[in-house]
Design an enzyme around this catalytic site. Structure first.
Site, PDB file in Angstrom:
ATOM      1  N   ARG A  15       0.909  -1.254  -0.066  1.00 51.43           N
ATOM      2  CA  ARG A  15      -0.017   0.122   0.028  1.00 51.43           C
ATOM      3  C   ARG A  15       0.915   1.232   0.144  1.00 51.43           C
ATOM      4  O   ARG A  15       0.403   2.502  -0.098  1.00 51.43           O
ATOM      5  CB  ARG A  15      -1.013   0.035   1.235  1.00 51.43           C
ATOM      6  N   LYS A  22       8.884  -1.014   2.995  1.00 48.46           N
ATOM      7  CA  LYS A  22       8.028  -0.120   3.639  1.00 48.46           C
ATOM      8  C   LYS A  22       8.775   0.385   5.039  1.00 48.46           C
ATOM      9  O   LYS A  22       9.011   1.752   5.422  1.00 48.46           O
ATOM     10  CB  LYS A  22       6.766  -0.810   4.097  1.00 48.46           C
TER      11      LYS A  22
HETATM   12  C1  UD1 Z   1      -1.838  -6.273  11.495  1.00 48.05           C
HETATM   13  C2  UD1 Z   1      -3.091  -6.948  12.322  1.00 48.05           C
HETATM   14  C3  UD1 Z   1      -4.051  -6.152  12.456  1.00 48.05           C
HETATM   15  C4  UD1 Z   1      -3.942  -4.838  13.377  1.00 48.05           C
HETATM   16  C5  UD1 Z   1      -2.555  -4.315  12.654  1.00 48.05           C
HETATM   17  C6  UD1 Z   1      -2.110  -3.168  13.710  1.00 48.05           C
HETATM   18  C7  UD1 Z   1      -2.624  -9.455  11.390  1.00 48.05           C
HETATM   19  C8  UD1 Z   1      -3.011 -10.327  10.562  1.00 48.05           C
HETATM   20  N1  UD1 Z   1      -3.375  -8.232  11.325  1.00 48.05           N
HETATM   21  O1  UD1 Z   1      -2.430  -5.837  10.236  1.00 48.05           O
HETATM   22  O2  UD1 Z   1      -5.225  -7.006  13.305  1.00 48.05           O
HETATM   23  O3  UD1 Z   1      -4.910  -4.025  13.382  1.00 48.05           O
HETATM   24  O4  UD1 Z   1      -1.633  -5.120  12.115  1.00 48.05           O
HETATM   25  O5  UD1 Z   1      -1.119  -2.432  12.846  1.00 48.05           O
HETATM   26  O6  UD1 Z   1      -1.505  -9.540  11.897  1.00 48.05           O
HETATM   27  N2  UD1 Z   1       4.699  -8.998   8.127  1.00 48.05           N
HETATM   28  C9  UD1 Z   1       5.607 -10.146   7.967  1.00 48.05           C
HETATM   29  N3  UD1 Z   1       5.068 -11.070   7.192  1.00 48.05           N
HETATM   30  C10 UD1 Z   1       4.189 -11.497   6.806  1.00 48.05           C
HETATM   31  C11 UD1 Z   1       3.301 -10.370   6.648  1.00 48.05           C
HETATM   32  C12 UD1 Z   1       3.484  -9.293   7.498  1.00 48.05           C
HETATM   33  O7  UD1 Z   1       6.532  -9.861   8.586  1.00 48.05           O
HETATM   34  O8  UD1 Z   1       3.940 -12.576   5.997  1.00 48.05           O
HETATM   35  C13 UD1 Z   1       5.126  -7.995   9.007  1.00 48.05           C
HETATM   36  C14 UD1 Z   1       4.897  -6.730   8.015  1.00 48.05           C
HETATM   37  O9  UD1 Z   1       6.268  -6.401   7.590  1.00 48.05           O
HETATM   38  C15 UD1 Z   1       4.447  -5.566   9.022  1.00 48.05           C
HETATM   39  C16 UD1 Z   1       3.658  -6.463  10.177  1.00 48.05           C
HETATM   40  O10 UD1 Z   1       3.919  -7.781   9.708  1.00 48.05           O
HETATM   41  O11 UD1 Z   1       5.614  -5.080   9.812  1.00 48.05           O
HETATM   42  C17 UD1 Z   1       2.309  -6.180  10.050  1.00 48.05           C
HETATM   43  O12 UD1 Z   1       1.938  -6.608   8.776  1.00 48.05           O
HETATM   44  P1  UD1 Z   1       0.821  -5.709   8.158  1.00 48.05           P
HETATM   45  O13 UD1 Z   1       0.545  -6.498   6.589  1.00 48.05           O
HETATM   46  O14 UD1 Z   1       1.178  -4.383   7.784  1.00 48.05           O
HETATM   47  O15 UD1 Z   1      -0.442  -6.038   8.813  1.00 48.05           O
HETATM   48  P2  UD1 Z   1      -1.905  -4.999   8.982  1.00 48.05           P
HETATM   49  O16 UD1 Z   1      -2.639  -5.307   7.838  1.00 48.05           O
HETATM   50  O17 UD1 Z   1      -1.350  -3.634   9.224  1.00 48.05           O
HETATM   51 CA    CA Z   2       0.363  -2.705   9.186  1.00 43.10          CA
END
Ligand code: UD1
Ligand code: CA
Length: 461
Positions: A15, A22
């Site tokens: 996004r 990011k």
């Molecule tokens: C996540 C939470 C959501 C919360 C929000 C708060 C989940 C499924 N959802 O959503 O409940 O309200 O954060 O900000 O967790 N990441 C990894 N590996 C992956 C996917 C993500 O390391 O496979 C890391 C991303 O780099 C990031 C963090 O995890 O730093 C959060 O991931 P993101 O995709 O931003 O989750 P949100 O949709 O924001």
């Molecule tokens: Ca996030």
């Protein structure tokens, strides 16, 4: 109980619509991830494990100076999967694990400390950090029963219209007893709209397996805003900036307009210094007491002494300024400029790799590069050190008490001796002896009656 930290930073950050990962997007010139790391470090965990995936090399480099363990998540199957990838490195660890997101940069160390302390005190298997926001869109919602107990977390994309009304959100920060963590991660599935292993699923399992859950609700939602878009990046920057500015104000610095003042968290500023609007102070900058900075000044990686005045639109990088110096408006101090006590640098003056001695003045329109200017020297308007012959750079030395006339070209290498003078408009190519006057000018000619001749000529045409 021992404490470890996992920071999730493997996601792509779609996004953001960016080539840059990011978590490397800068806030006040520092990658977002470093704020999270610093907050994590301040809670003094035994170890910090960073989960990397997308552009892992770039991210790894940006934090190479931290004592960290790194785990690669490949492919990225969601936040729950990211934490699962750490199980191996924690094989011999039996304490609590604080889980943070690399994209929640404004979180304060105080809140994290309070959170981990509450978790330890409560003896819960899992603590969840939540907060209440006006606009919860995009976040996982915390759903509670009529008694106020947490039932589960539902992701925005999976929530019903009713569930979306809920304003209490999951901030993505958890503290979990490690044995419950590995056990519950094993119970996650991908049955959701994104086909991912959701980390918040461990909260749902904690409830359904009747394990103890602590819901810790943070009062200030700004601290825990997630950065998923450029707009949220701007909001997080503002939150961080205002916290930093407030800290300086508490320490006795006047900040005339905190909304338009940008100061990195690594900067120190002494008491009774005033920072005027639209001013940027970045990097490893130290500013002393009683200074007046701005408006519209840029300073990076510089040392500024006490009682220094830096006026409108001046630009300073990697330079050193002693005490009681006045400079600007519109001056440019480049790397290795060293301005000694009581000197005056005026408008439209550029100084690079040069020493300006005690009480010396460079008041107007000059370039001073690769020069050693002694004490009590006056550099007249328009003076230029011609330091570059197209191949090499050469130094100019001006000894104490010398007077450099306006518009002097000092062709380096050159030395102007103590108390010597150069006449205005001279191009000086040879060393000047102490106390002497160097004058290099064509003799002035005079043509009498010039104005009269011009008048007659005009009248004819
Ligand atoms: C996540 C939470 C959501 C919360 C929000 C708060 C989940 C499924 N959802 O959503 O409940 O309200 O954060 O900000 O967790 N990441 C990894 N590996 C992956 C996917 C993500 O390391 O496979 C890391 C991303 O780099 C990031 C963090 O995890 O730093 C959060 O991931 P993101 O995709 O931003 O989750 P949100 O949709 O924001
Ligand atoms: Ca996030």
């Amino acid at each position: 109980m021992s404490l470890a930290v996992i920071i999730l930073a493997a996601g792509k950050g779609v996004r953001m619509n960016s080539e840059l990962p990011k978590v490397l997007h800068p806030i006040l010139k520092k990658p977002m991830l470093r704020y999270v790391l610093e907050a994590a470090r301040a809670v003094e965990p035994e170890r910090i494990v960073l989960v990397l995936g997308h552009d892992s090399e770039l991210v790894r480099e940006s934090v190479s100076d931290y004592p960290l363990e790194m785990v690669i998540q490949e492919p990225q199957l969601g936040t729950g999967h990211a934490v699962s990838c750490c199980e191996e490195v924690f094989r011999d660890f039996s304490g609590d694990i604080l889980i943070l997101s690399g994209d929640v940069p404004a979180v304060s160390f105080f809140s994290l400390r309070e959170f981990t302390d509450s978790h330890a005190k409560s003896g819960a298997d899992l603590s969840l950090m939540s907060t209440v926001v006006d606009d919860p869109s995009g976040y996982g919602r915390v759903l509670r029963n009529a008694e106020g107990e947490v039932l589960r977390i539902v992701e925005d994309k999976d929530a019903t219209a009713d569930e979306k009304e809920e304003k209490e959100i999951n901030v993505g920060i958890y503290c979990v007893n490690s044995s419950f963590l590995w056990e519950s991660l094993g119970g996650l599935d991908r049955e959701n709209s994104q086909g991912e292993y959701y980390l918040p699923g461990i909260v749902n399992l904690c409830v359904s397996r009747k394990r103890s859950l602590l819901a810790f609700t943070l009062a200030n939602p700004k601290e825990v805003s997630g950065v998923n878009s450029r707009e949220q990046l701007g909001e997080a920057e503002k939150t961080i900036r205002l916290v930093i500015n407030r800290r300086h104000m508490e320490n006795g610095v006047t900040i005339a307009d905190p909304e338009t003042t940008y100061i990195s968290d690594s900067v120190s500023i002494g008491k009774d210094t005033t920072v005027y609007p639209n001013t940027y102070i970045y990097g490893e900058t130290r500013i002393g007491e009683g200074c007046r900075i701005g408006p519209s000044v840029y300073i990076e990686d510089s040392r500024i002494g006490n009682n220094v005045e830096i006026r409108f639109s001046s630009y300073l990088t990697e330079c050193e300024v002693e005490n009681d110096v006045v400079m600007g408006p519109f001056c440019h101090l480049r790397p290795e400029a060293k301005i000694k006590d009581g000197a005056k640098i005026g408008n439209f003056v550029e100084i690079k790799k040069s020493n300006i001695g005690v009480g010396s003045k460079v008041p107007h329109l000059s370039y001073v590069g690769d020069a050693d200017i002694g004490d009590g020297v006056n550099i007249g308007a328009g003076t230029i050190t011609c330091n570059y012959d197209g191949v090499d750079k050469h130094r100019t030395v001006v000894e104490d008490g010398a007077f450099i006339g306006s518009d002097t070209m000092l062709v380096a290498p050159i030395k102007v001796g103590k108390d010597a003078t150069t006449a205005a408009g001279s191009t000086v190519t040879k060393d000047v002896s102490p106390g002497a006057l160097a004058i290099e000018r064509a003799a002035q000619k005079e043509i009498e009656g010039w104005a009269e001749r011009k008048r007659v000529k005009k009248g004819k045409s």
